[in-house]
Design an enzyme around this catalytic site. Structure first.
Site, PDB file in Angstrom:
ATOM      1  N   ARG A 253       0.788  -1.247   0.000  1.00  0.00           N
ATOM      2  CA  ARG A 253       0.000   0.000   0.000  1.00  0.00           C
ATOM      3  C   ARG A 253       0.819   1.297   0.000  1.00  0.00           C
ATOM      4  NH1 ARG A 253      -5.238  -0.947   3.910  1.00  0.00           N
ATOM      5  NH2 ARG A 253      -3.737  -1.146   5.578  1.00  0.00           N
ATOM      6  N   ASP A 254       2.139   1.218   0.016  1.00  0.00           N
ATOM      7  CA  ASP A 254       2.909   2.465  -0.060  1.00  0.00           C
ATOM      8  C   ASP A 254       4.272   2.220  -0.720  1.00  0.00           C
ATOM      9  OD1 ASP A 254       3.286   5.189   0.203  1.00  0.00           O
ATOM     10  OD2 ASP A 254       4.082   5.043   2.240  1.00  0.00           O
ATOM     11  N   ILE A 255       4.247   1.553  -1.866  1.00  0.00           N
ATOM     12  CA  ILE A 255       5.500   1.315  -2.582  1.00  0.00           C
ATOM     13  C   ILE A 255       5.923   2.593  -3.292  1.00  0.00           C
ATOM     14  CG2 ILE A 255       6.560   0.056  -4.513  1.00  0.00           C
ATOM     15  CD1 ILE A 255       4.872  -2.348  -3.724  1.00  0.00           C
TER      16      ILE A 255
END
Length: 592
Positions: free
Chosen positions: A135-137
């Site tokens: 969810r936060d690459i």
């Protein structure tokens, strides 16, 4: 926080950055002088956003403990103080990918970018295997250690119940965030593919693919799908353009999946990155690694091995790494014949290439002297049931040919091992310094009562089966042990405990077991299990925390007493050798 402060066994050195919910420092173990990274999170921050932060932290710790990939940052330790919680991780000497990209002029050569994306995809595939969404690459959340890339900062991660499950919480960073997330729609694993497509483009062209000055502008640009593949005059191959374009599709159903990605020639390397490669990496120099991967990547064979074959290999990695390749295959084939296991024949052929690669990496390692027969005797090759063979049983009971007698002797040998396991666990529990020592009394009493009652069952069978005589001394020791009455008197003598004791436990405070003893036994051990978990969270020192986790694992096995009685137990392995293992590997075996 100033450098030089000591937390547990670790001395803080310098701030490395600030993650999703905490500050990350480089630190050094004061005993072995090894370097690590530690994330420090204040408890007061865990109540932010209606408790969402705390839930995300639990997900991060849970996820990191499960993942074992060279391309995902490894969790090494977790502990708490009164005001903070600490996540200890491996230290990466190259900083994050964003800083590296900036140092290189914000545009990297295409092959270098592909090599980086391959490793990111390898790490992400391991996460997705467990239905974990990151969810936060983004570049800042990918670390570098020498030439190895590792996905980090799993502060926003979430483990889904299945691969098709979707969530709605809007988390991430505009610019690499999937459009369905930015729109507050439900989303799933494919949102991570979009994020990787964004950084793929960013590494090549120096900017993110879509204008992210405002959310509305960002969503509009994605909808129009106007991706500039001529920006700044950068030239890349058509296959790269196709892959990026399909990763950045607005509709998640139209984006490339992992099986589709792996069909592209640029990603054939991922197909060759199997567990053996990871095992070998730990034992060779950087030069040897690069030569090894060059050979693996240029080989056109399908070297993916089935999970069963992979497990066999991992269980015996030291033996495999130290023998000649021809001996490997011959030995494996002989074992298959011995065990009459035709299912493994295909695994042997698929292992052959990787065994050659491992041999190449291990040419300087000292060979071990164990022969196939010795390994077989030690039950280290294809022998996980760990039951006594009939020959072993006969050697202990003489020349008796009675099958029934053999089964009875085997039963009580296994039972004696199980009771020895339980008593060793009891002694471990005795060593724990609980805040309130009386908390452990019921659990300890029920363990001792199990040992005592099962020993009495042996004496009853001894009258009918004289061949059990050789075991008499061991079982009598447990019956005569004074600890049972000592703990019983401690419970009855503690007015607070005795008054508040639940009825099912009150009924068990006697020599004879009730009809529901097994249920009360399991309940007492579950409660003890929960109490020790609380002690683990309070403990900051790794060694003490590790000892508690081991006790937790042993209690868990004692709770499944019938399973414990169905196998030959290696006491040294369970109580001595286990202390040499990594704490995270032990935690993975514990059922929370």
């Amino acid at each position: 926080m100033q450098s030089g402060k000591q937390i547990g066994d670790f001395k803080l050195l310098e701030e490395l950055g600030r993650g999703s919910f905490g500050c990350v420092y480089k630190c050094q173990n004061i005993f072995d002088l090894s370097y690590h990274a530690i994330k420090i999170i204040q408890f007061e921050s865990l109540s932010n956003s209606d408790g969402i932060v705390g839930e995300l932290l639990k997900d991060e710790i849970s996820v990191l403990a499960k993942i074992d990939s060279p391309n995902v940052l490894k969790l090494e330790h977790y502990f708490q103080s009164r005001s903070n919680c600490y996540i200890l991780m491996e230290y990466c000497n190259g900083g994050d990918l964003e800083k590296y990209w900036e140092r290189e002029g914000r545009r990297l050569q295409e092959q270098k970018v592909i090599d980086i994306i391959i490793q990111v995809l390898n790490g992400l595939s391991e996460l997705h295997k467990f239905n974990i969404i990151h969810r936060d690459i983004k570049l800042a959340n990918i670390l570098m250690h020498s030439d190895q890339v590792k996905i980090a900062d799993l502060g926003f991660c979430k483990q889904l119940k299945n691969k098709d499950m979707e969530v709605t919480l809007c988390l991430g960073t505009i610019g690499t965030m999937a459009p369905e997330v930015a729109r507050y729609d439900s989303y799933g694993l494919q949102s991570d593919i979009f994020s990787i497509g964004c950084i793929f483009y960013q590494l090549l062209f120096g900017e993110l693919p879509f204008d992210c000055s405002e959310v509305k502008v960002y969503l509009s640009a994605i909808r129009q799908q106007k991706i500039d593949f001529q920006r700044y005059g950068v030239v890349i191959q058509n296959e790269t353009k196709e892959v990026i374009g399909k990763m950045l599709k607005e509709d998640p159903k139209e984006r490339l999946t992992f099986p589709q990605l792996f069909q592209y020639s640029m990603f054939t390397k991922i197909q060759n990155m199997s567990k053996v490669s990871q095992i070998a990496q730990k034992n060779v120099s950087k030069i040897e690694i690069s030569r090894f991967y060059e050979q693996v990547y240029n080989n056109k064979k399908d070297v993916q091995i089935y999970q069963e074959g992979m497990n066999y290999l991992k269980q015996n990695e030291e033996a495999f790494k130290s023998q000649q390749q021809s001996q490997y295959v011959e030995s494996l084939q002989r074992v298959n014949q011995i065990n009459n296991n035709h299912q493994n024949s295909e695994n042997v052929s698929k292992l052959a290439f990787e065994l050659r690669a491992t041999q190449y990496l291990s040419q300087h390692q000292q060979p071990i002297s164990d022969s196939l027969q010795q390994l077989k005797d030690k039950e280290t090759i294809y022998n996980t049931d760990r039951t006594y063979s009939s020959i072993h049983i006969k050697s202990q009971i003489g020349d008796s040919s009675s099958r029934q007698n053999t089964q009875i002797v085997q039963k009580y040998h296994f039972l004696y091992d199980a009771l020895q396991f339980c008593f060793r666990t009891y002694n471990e529990i005795n060593e724990i310094q609980f805040d309130n020592q009386s908390q452990s009394l019921i659990g300890k009493f029920m363990l001792l009562k199990r040992i005592r009652n099962e020993s009495k069952c042996y004496l009853q069978d001894l009258e009918k089966n004289p061949q059990l005589q050789e075991l008499k001394g061991g079982f009598l020791t447990y019956i005569q042990n004074s600890q049972f009455h000592i703990v019983l008197n401690q419970i009855k003598g503690n007015q607070k405990i005795f008054t508040n004791l639940r009825q099912e436990y009150n009924n068990e405070l006697q020599e004879q077991a009730t009809g529901v003893f097994s249920l009360s036994y399991c309940q007492a051990l579950m409660e003890l299990h929960a109490q020790i978990k609380q002690e683990i969270n309070k403990q900051a020192e790794i060694k003490k925390k590790k000892d508690l986790v081991i006790v937790l694992l042993h209690i868990q096995k004692c709770n499944r007493f019938q399973d414990l009685c169905s196998q030959k137990i290696d006491i040294d392995e369970e109580f001595l050798n286990i202390k040499k293992k990594n704490i995270i590997d032990i935690i993975k075996k514990v059922q929370y």
